[in-house]
Design an enzyme around this catalytic site. Structure first.
Site, short mmCIF file in Angstrom:
data_model
loop_
_atom_site.label_atom_id
_atom_site.label_comp_id
_atom_site.label_asym_id
_atom_site.label_seq_id
_atom_site.Cartn_x
_atom_site.Cartn_y
_atom_site.Cartn_z
N TYR A 13 35.49 67.46 7.76
CA TYR A 13 35.28 67.08 6.35
C TYR A 13 35.18 68.30 5.43
N ASP A 33 40.32 73.92 15.64
CA ASP A 33 39.42 72.76 15.81
C ASP A 33 39.74 72.15 17.17
N ASN A 37 35.79 65.60 16.40
CA ASN A 37 35.31 64.68 15.35
C ASN A 37 36.26 64.65 14.16
N SER A 126 22.19 74.42 7.03
CA SER A 126 21.88 73.12 6.45
C SER A 126 20.48 73.14 5.85
N TYR A 150 19.37 69.17 16.49
CA TYR A 150 20.44 69.61 15.58
C TYR A 150 19.90 70.69 14.64
N LYS A 154 20.71 74.94 14.21
CA LYS A 154 21.05 75.70 12.99
C LYS A 154 20.08 76.86 12.79
N ASN A 200 25.48 58.88 7.61
CA ASN A 200 25.08 59.34 6.28
C ASN A 200 25.28 58.26 5.23
N LEU A 201 24.55 58.42 4.14
CA LEU A 201 24.54 57.37 3.11
C LEU A 201 25.92 57.14 2.47
N ARG A 232 17.77 62.83 -2.64
CA ARG A 232 18.56 63.92 -2.04
C ARG A 232 19.40 64.60 -3.11
N GLY A 295 11.90 60.32 11.06
CA GLY A 295 12.32 61.71 10.79
C GLY A 295 12.77 61.94 9.36
N ASP A 296 13.00 60.86 8.58
CA ASP A 296 13.44 61.04 7.19
C ASP A 296 12.31 61.58 6.33
P1 NAD Z 1 32.84 67.45 10.71
O1 NAD Z 1 32.39 66.82 11.98
O2 NAD Z 1 33.72 66.67 9.82
O3 NAD Z 1 33.53 68.86 11.00
C1 NAD Z 1 33.17 69.67 12.08
C2 NAD Z 1 34.45 69.98 12.84
O4 NAD Z 1 34.16 70.85 13.94
C3 NAD Z 1 35.12 68.74 13.42
O5 NAD Z 1 36.48 68.72 13.01
C4 NAD Z 1 35.00 68.90 14.93
O6 NAD Z 1 36.10 68.34 15.61
C5 NAD Z 1 34.91 70.40 15.05
N1 NAD Z 1 34.20 70.89 16.25
C6 NAD Z 1 32.99 70.52 16.71
N2 NAD Z 1 32.66 71.22 17.79
C7 NAD Z 1 33.69 72.08 18.02
C8 NAD Z 1 33.95 73.08 19.00
N3 NAD Z 1 33.08 73.31 19.97
N4 NAD Z 1 35.10 73.78 18.92
C9 NAD Z 1 36.00 73.53 17.95
N5 NAD Z 1 35.81 72.59 16.99
C10 NAD Z 1 34.68 71.87 17.04
O7 NAD Z 1 31.52 67.90 9.94
P2 NAD Z 1 31.35 68.55 8.50
O8 NAD Z 1 30.53 67.60 7.69
O9 NAD Z 1 32.62 69.02 7.98
O10 NAD Z 1 30.41 69.76 8.87
C11 NAD Z 1 30.87 71.09 9.01
C12 NAD Z 1 29.71 72.00 9.32
O11 NAD Z 1 28.75 71.91 8.27
C13 NAD Z 1 28.96 71.64 10.61
O12 NAD Z 1 28.59 72.84 11.26
C14 NAD Z 1 27.73 70.91 10.11
O13 NAD Z 1 26.65 71.04 10.99
C15 NAD Z 1 27.47 71.62 8.80
N6 NAD Z 1 26.73 70.80 7.83
C16 NAD Z 1 27.20 69.56 7.49
C17 NAD Z 1 26.47 68.78 6.58
C18 NAD Z 1 26.92 67.39 6.22
O14 NAD Z 1 26.09 66.60 5.81
N7 NAD Z 1 28.19 67.05 6.33
C19 NAD Z 1 25.30 69.28 6.01
C20 NAD Z 1 24.88 70.56 6.37
C21 NAD Z 1 25.60 71.31 7.29
C1 WQD Z 2 20.41 60.27 2.62
C2 WQD Z 2 19.40 59.23 2.13
C3 WQD Z 2 18.30 58.07 3.94
C4 WQD Z 2 21.93 56.10 5.42
C5 WQD Z 2 21.30 64.22 7.09
C6 WQD Z 2 20.87 65.20 8.15
C7 WQD Z 2 20.94 66.61 7.62
C8 WQD Z 2 22.30 66.91 6.96
C9 WQD Z 2 22.78 65.82 6.07
C10 WQD Z 2 23.73 68.17 8.36
C11 WQD Z 2 18.11 59.22 2.94
C12 WQD Z 2 19.16 57.12 3.13
C13 WQD Z 2 21.05 56.85 4.69
C14 WQD Z 2 21.81 54.68 5.39
C15 WQD Z 2 19.95 54.91 3.89
N1 WQD Z 2 23.35 67.06 7.91
N2 WQD Z 2 20.07 56.28 3.93
N3 WQD Z 2 20.82 54.14 4.61
O1 WQD Z 2 19.07 62.28 5.92
O2 WQD Z 2 19.36 63.74 3.88
O3 WQD Z 2 20.45 64.37 5.97
O4 WQD Z 2 22.65 64.55 6.70
O5 WQD Z 2 23.19 69.22 8.31
O6 WQD Z 2 20.69 67.43 8.69
O7 WQD Z 2 19.54 64.93 8.54
O8 WQD Z 2 21.31 62.42 4.71
O9 WQD Z 2 23.02 60.77 4.13
O10 WQD Z 2 21.68 60.43 6.24
O11 WQD Z 2 20.59 60.11 4.03
O12 WQD Z 2 19.08 54.36 3.21
O13 WQD Z 2 22.58 53.95 6.05
O14 WQD Z 2 19.98 57.93 2.32
O15 WQD Z 2 17.11 57.46 4.33
O16 WQD Z 2 17.07 58.92 2.05
P1 WQD Z 2 19.92 63.15 5.12
P2 WQD Z 2 21.73 60.91 4.83
#
Ligand code: NAD
Ligand code: WQD
Length: 337
Positions: A13, A33, A37, A126, A150, A154, A200-201, A232, A295-296
């Site tokens: 993403y 990649d 995922n 994160s 998780y 990080k 995620n939401l 958030r 955990g929220d």
């Molecule tokens: P995503 O799952 O869409 O992208 C992660 C990509 O990494 C995927 O395409 C997956 O196939 C690839 N991948 C996973 N493990 C791998 C490995 N061992 N080798 C090669 N490729 C691998 O997720 P995203 O939302 O794009 O997140 C990207 C990064 O940002 C992640 O590290 C995630 O932890 C971090 N992050 C995401 C969020 C969020 O809410 N989306 C928030 C904070 C941090």
């Molecule tokens: C947002 C709000 C939920 C889904 C998580 C990870 C965090 C980060 C981002 C990577 C909250 C509420 C959600 C649903 C709901 N990821 N909710 N119904 O919890 O802030 O963070 O994703 O680093 O590590 O913990 O994001 O999108 O899951 O939730 O009511 O079906 O929406 O309770 O208040 P969150 P979220």
């Protein structure tokens, strides 16, 4: 010659959106990649948006020979490391998988980089590293803690990166702590495509709006917030991607490393987000209020000041644009890629 950036997790993403912004900013991109995922189609869409080519390696960041091959075949100037697993629930069930993938994977990548003398690195951290914050908005100097494997993965990588910079000042490392990414590229060609039930939401709401799921479950309306639902800091994924370009530019021009929040500084409740999505899509999003998700936390939003001062970057897109763009992606691709 443009600077060449290796992007791990590039078909995911945030990775795919960052590839677009990198190409549009004039960088060359090498994508890697393991497709655990994501779909390879996202890379083809990136190429379509930018009318340029991306070299793609289907490989795992834990596969040292594969990384060495990439380093041999390209003169990489910097690495942006998105590859990682990110499902909190799965990390509680399978902690070893998360530590292996997210921590060992990063160590393997850093070792391959050091060997090839590539020492500019941008890391996807994160807001989860703030645990349950003592106060909001959250500054980078806030107390750190992790509440699940998780988050711990990080936090561990952040510590490893700081130790590395301490040991060898030639490393230039940017640790970016994302808040809640949402939205999609305005073309509607790339976006978030979660496998299975979205955690995620925003993706959940989008799938309800498009008719893939019947109802949203809102996890609790008894939080100490104005409407009782969780608050958030949703940030448009294109703004987030541009934050990476800004971070990279700084790594190319100045020594040292830095850790910053990438958020808007503005919090919205679950109910506000749902209403904004209904308005943008013109579709109803029926919901039930269910008990809190374990955990929220009640409220989490960034202090965006440091990013503005250090990088001259700030988020420009608002919640309405996030919902409109997310909806365009979802309605043009109802089943994802
Ligand atoms: P995503 O799952 O869409 O992208 C992660 C990509 O990494 C995927 O395409 C997956 O196939 C690839 N991948 C996973 N493990 C791998 C490995 N061992 N080798 C090669 N490729 C691998 O997720 P995203 O939302 O794009 O997140 C990207 C990064 O940002 C992640 O590290 C995630 O932890 C971090 N992050 C995401 C969020 C969020 O809410 N989306 C928030 C904070 C941090
Ligand atoms: C947002 C709000 C939920 C889904 C998580 C990870 C965090 C980060 C981002 C990577 C909250 C509420 C959600 C649903 C709901 N990821 N909710 N119904 O919890 O802030 O963070 O994703 O680093 O590590 O913990 O994001 O999108 O899951 O939730 O009511 O079906 O929406 O309770 O208040 P969150 P979220």
């Amino acid at each position: 010659m443009p600077n060449k950036i290796l992007v791990t997790g590039a078909s995911g993403y945030i990775g795919s959106h960052t590839c677009v912004e990198l190409l549009q900013a004039g960088f060359a991109v090498v994508a890697l990649d393991n497709l655990r995922n994501s779909s390879r189609k996202s890379i083809a869409r990136v190429e379509r948006i930018c009318c340029s080519r991306v070299t793609f390696y289907e490989a795992d960041v834990r596969d040292r020979p594969a990384l060495d091959r990439v380093m041999r075949e390209h003169e990489i100037d910097a690495v942006i490391h998105f590859a990682g697993l990110k499902a909190v629930g799965e990390s509680i069930a399978k902690p070893l998988l998360y530590f292996d993938n997210n921590v060992s994977g990063t160590v393997t990548l850093l070792t391959a980089m050091a060997e090839a003398n590539v020492k500019r690195f941008v890391f996807s951290s994160s807001a989860t590293v703030y645990g349950d914050p003592e106060s909001v908005p959250i500054k980078e100097s806030a107390r750190l803690s992790a509440t699940n494997p998780y988050g711990r993965s990080k936090l561990m990588v952040e510590q490893i990166l700081n130790d590395l910079m301490q040991a060898d000042p030639n490393w230039r490392i940017s640790i970016l702590r994302y808040f809640n990414p949402a939205g999609a590229h305005p073309s509607g060609l790339i976006g978030e495509d979660p496998q299975g039930i979205p955690n995620n939401l925003m993706p959940f709401v989008a799938q309800v709006a498009v008719g893939r799921r019947a109802k949203l479950a809102i996890f609790g309306n008894d939080y100490p917030t104005p409407d009782g639902t969780g608050i958030r800091d949703y940030i448009h994924v294109v703004d987030l991607a541009r934050g990476h370009v800004a971070a990279l530019r700084r790594l190319f021009t100045q020594p040292g490393g830095f850790t910053i929040n990438l958020g808007t500084g503005q919090g919205y409740s679950v109910l506000e987000a749902v209403r904004a999505f209904e308005a943008a899509s013109g579709c109803a999003v029926p919901f039930d209020i269910v008990p809190r998700r374990p955990g929220d936390i009640a409220s989490c939003y960034a202090s965006p000041t440091e990013a503005r001062e250090l990088l001259g970057w700030h988020a420009e897109k608002n919640l309405e644009e996030m919902c409109a763009d997310h909806w365009r992606w979802q309605s043009m691709n109802p089943q994802g890629y």
